[in-house]
Design a protein around this motif. Structure first.
Motif, PDB file in Angstrom:
ATOM      1  N   ARG A  29      52.586  48.083  45.959  1.00  0.00           N
ATOM      2  CA  ARG A  29      53.078  48.757  44.751  1.00  0.00           C
ATOM      3  C   ARG A  29      52.582  48.069  43.480  1.00  0.00           C
ATOM      4  NH1 ARG A  29      57.370  49.177  48.103  1.00  0.00           N
ATOM      5  NH2 ARG A  29      58.472  47.384  47.235  1.00  0.00           N
ATOM      6  N   LYS A  30      52.580  46.747  43.480  1.00  0.00           N
ATOM      7  CA  LYS A  30      52.114  45.992  42.314  1.00  0.00           C
ATOM      8  C   LYS A  30      50.631  46.282  42.045  1.00  0.00           C
ATOM      9  CE  LYS A  30      51.715  41.296  40.532  1.00  0.00           C
ATOM     10  NZ  LYS A  30      51.903  39.872  40.817  1.00  0.00           N
ATOM     11  N   ALA A  31      49.827  46.293  43.094  1.00  0.00           N
ATOM     12  CA  ALA A  31      48.396  46.580  42.939  1.00  0.00           C
ATOM     13  C   ALA A  31      48.189  48.003  42.438  1.00  0.00           C
ATOM     14  CB  ALA A  31      47.668  46.360  44.269  1.00  0.00           C
ATOM     15  N   THR A  32      48.983  48.941  42.946  1.00  0.00           N
ATOM     16  CA  THR A  32      48.866  50.342  42.528  1.00  0.00           C
ATOM     17  C   THR A  32      49.235  50.497  41.053  1.00  0.00           C
ATOM     18  OG1 THR A  32      49.387  51.087  44.769  1.00  0.00           O
ATOM     19  CG2 THR A  32      49.666  52.695  43.005  1.00  0.00           C
ATOM     20  N   ARG A  33      50.343  49.873  40.644  1.00  0.00           N
ATOM     21  CA  ARG A  33      50.787  49.966  39.242  1.00  0.00           C
ATOM     22  C   ARG A  33      49.790  49.356  38.274  1.00  0.00           C
ATOM     23  NH1 ARG A  33      55.978  48.622  41.288  1.00  0.00           N
ATOM     24  NH2 ARG A  33      55.594  46.452  40.732  1.00  0.00           N
ATOM     25  N   SER A  34      49.216  48.231  38.685  1.00  0.00           N
ATOM     26  CA  SER A  34      48.288  47.534  37.786  1.00  0.00           C
ATOM     27  C   SER A  34      46.893  48.145  37.804  1.00  0.00           C
ATOM     28  CB  SER A  34      48.206  46.054  38.148  1.00  0.00           C
ATOM     29  OG  SER A  34      47.586  45.893  39.420  1.00  0.00           O
ATOM     30  N   GLY A  35      46.623  48.988  38.795  1.00  0.00           N
ATOM     31  CA  GLY A  35      45.305  49.604  38.896  1.00  0.00           C
ATOM     32  C   GLY A  35      44.227  48.656  39.383  1.00  0.00           C
ATOM     33  N   VAL A  36      44.650  47.514  39.907  1.00  0.00           N
ATOM     34  CA  VAL A  36      43.710  46.519  40.414  1.00  0.00           C
ATOM     35  C   VAL A  36      43.742  46.549  41.939  1.00  0.00           C
ATOM     36  CG1 VAL A  36      43.135  44.059  40.483  1.00  0.00           C
ATOM     37  CG2 VAL A  36      44.078  45.058  38.392  1.00  0.00           C
ATOM     38  N   SER A  37      42.592  46.751  42.538  1.00  0.00           N
ATOM     39  CA  SER A  37      42.516  46.795  44.006  1.00  0.00           C
ATOM     40  C   SER A  37      42.699  45.408  44.589  1.00  0.00           C
ATOM     41  CB  SER A  37      41.150  47.340  44.438  1.00  0.00           C
ATOM     42  OG  SER A  37      40.969  48.648  43.972  1.00  0.00           O
ATOM     43  N   LEU A  38      43.263  45.363  45.777  1.00  0.00           N
ATOM     44  CA  LEU A  38      43.350  44.093  46.501  1.00  0.00           C
ATOM     45  C   LEU A  38      41.967  43.722  46.991  1.00  0.00           C
ATOM     46  CD1 LEU A  38      46.518  44.808  48.656  1.00  0.00           C
ATOM     47  CD2 LEU A  38      46.381  43.364  46.631  1.00  0.00           C
ATOM     48  N   HIS A  39      41.652  42.438  46.960  1.00  0.00           N
ATOM     49  CA  HIS A  39      40.355  41.980  47.449  1.00  0.00           C
ATOM     50  C   HIS A  39      40.257  42.234  48.950  1.00  0.00           C
ATOM     51  CE1 HIS A  39      39.017  40.082  43.744  1.00  0.00           C
ATOM     52  NE2 HIS A  39      40.262  39.626  43.604  1.00  0.00           N
ATOM     53  N   GLU A  40      39.077  42.579  49.404  1.00  0.00           N
ATOM     54  CA  GLU A  40      38.882  42.889  50.820  1.00  0.00           C
ATOM     55  C   GLU A  40      39.270  41.705  51.704  1.00  0.00           C
ATOM     56  OE1 GLU A  40      35.503  44.439  53.983  1.00  0.00           O
ATOM     57  OE2 GLU A  40      34.978  44.252  51.865  1.00  0.00           O
ATOM     58  N   ASP A  41      38.964  40.486  51.272  1.00  0.00           N
ATOM     59  CA  ASP A  41      39.336  39.302  52.061  1.00  0.00           C
ATOM     60  C   ASP A  41      40.848  39.229  52.259  1.00  0.00           C
ATOM     61  OD1 ASP A  41      36.699  38.537  52.268  1.00  0.00           O
ATOM     62  OD2 ASP A  41      36.831  36.967  50.744  1.00  0.00           O
ATOM     63  N   LYS A  42      41.610  39.563  51.219  1.00  0.00           N
ATOM     64  CA  LYS A  42      43.075  39.525  51.326  1.00  0.00           C
ATOM     65  C   LYS A  42      43.563  40.603  52.294  1.00  0.00           C
ATOM     66  CE  LYS A  42      47.232  38.857  48.829  1.00  0.00           C
ATOM     67  NZ  LYS A  42      47.586  37.473  49.030  1.00  0.00           N
ATOM     68  N   ILE A  43      42.973  41.796  52.222  1.00  0.00           N
ATOM     69  CA  ILE A  43      43.358  42.882  53.127  1.00  0.00           C
ATOM     70  C   ILE A  43      43.090  42.489  54.570  1.00  0.00           C
ATOM     71  CG2 ILE A  43      42.821  45.257  53.823  1.00  0.00           C
ATOM     72  CD1 ILE A  43      42.217  45.762  50.790  1.00  0.00           C
ATOM     73  N   TRP A  44      41.920  41.918  54.855  1.00  0.00           N
ATOM     74  CA  TRP A  44      41.596  41.486  56.219  1.00  0.00           C
ATOM     75  C   TRP A  44      42.524  40.376  56.689  1.00  0.00           C
ATOM     76  CZ3 TRP A  44      39.324  44.154  59.684  1.00  0.00           C
ATOM     77  CH2 TRP A  44      38.337  45.080  59.359  1.00  0.00           C
TER      78      TRP A  44
END
Length: 94
Positions: A29-44
């Motif tokens: 939700r925080k990433a969506t609100r800020s419009g900043v994508s999560l880094h791929e490394d963090k997602i993995w």
């Protein structure tokens, strides 16, 4: 993480660390609100942790091979039980 098994009541407790940053749902939700994508490394990294946690729950015979978790109660009995879950969602992923 610590696992406590009560053979009398057949209850298993998972004691995990408190995540001061919040749960996975909050992070999304925080990433969506800020419009900043999560880094791929963090997602993995998150995906790997969830996969390892599910593996730990669903293949009890392999619990003691990987180490990492402390088991209270009978480790032999603990290996016989599989965990079933029904509420997998980002808010439960810490």
């Amino acid at each position: 993480m610590e696992v406590r098994l009560d053979l009398g009541s057949k209850l298993t407790q998972l004691i995990i660390q408190y995540c001061k940053s919040g749960d996975l749902g909050s992070l999304i939700r925080k990433a969506t609100r800020s419009g900043v994508s999560l880094h791929e490394d963090k997602i993995w990294n998150i995906f790997l942790q969830i996969t390892q946690a599910l593996h730990h729950c669903h293949w009890p015979a392999e619990r003691n091979k990987a180490g990492g978790a402390r088991i209270s109660g009978s480790a032999e009995a603990m290996g016989k039980y599989q965990v079933l879950h029904r509420d997998l969602k980002p808010e439960n992923g810490e």
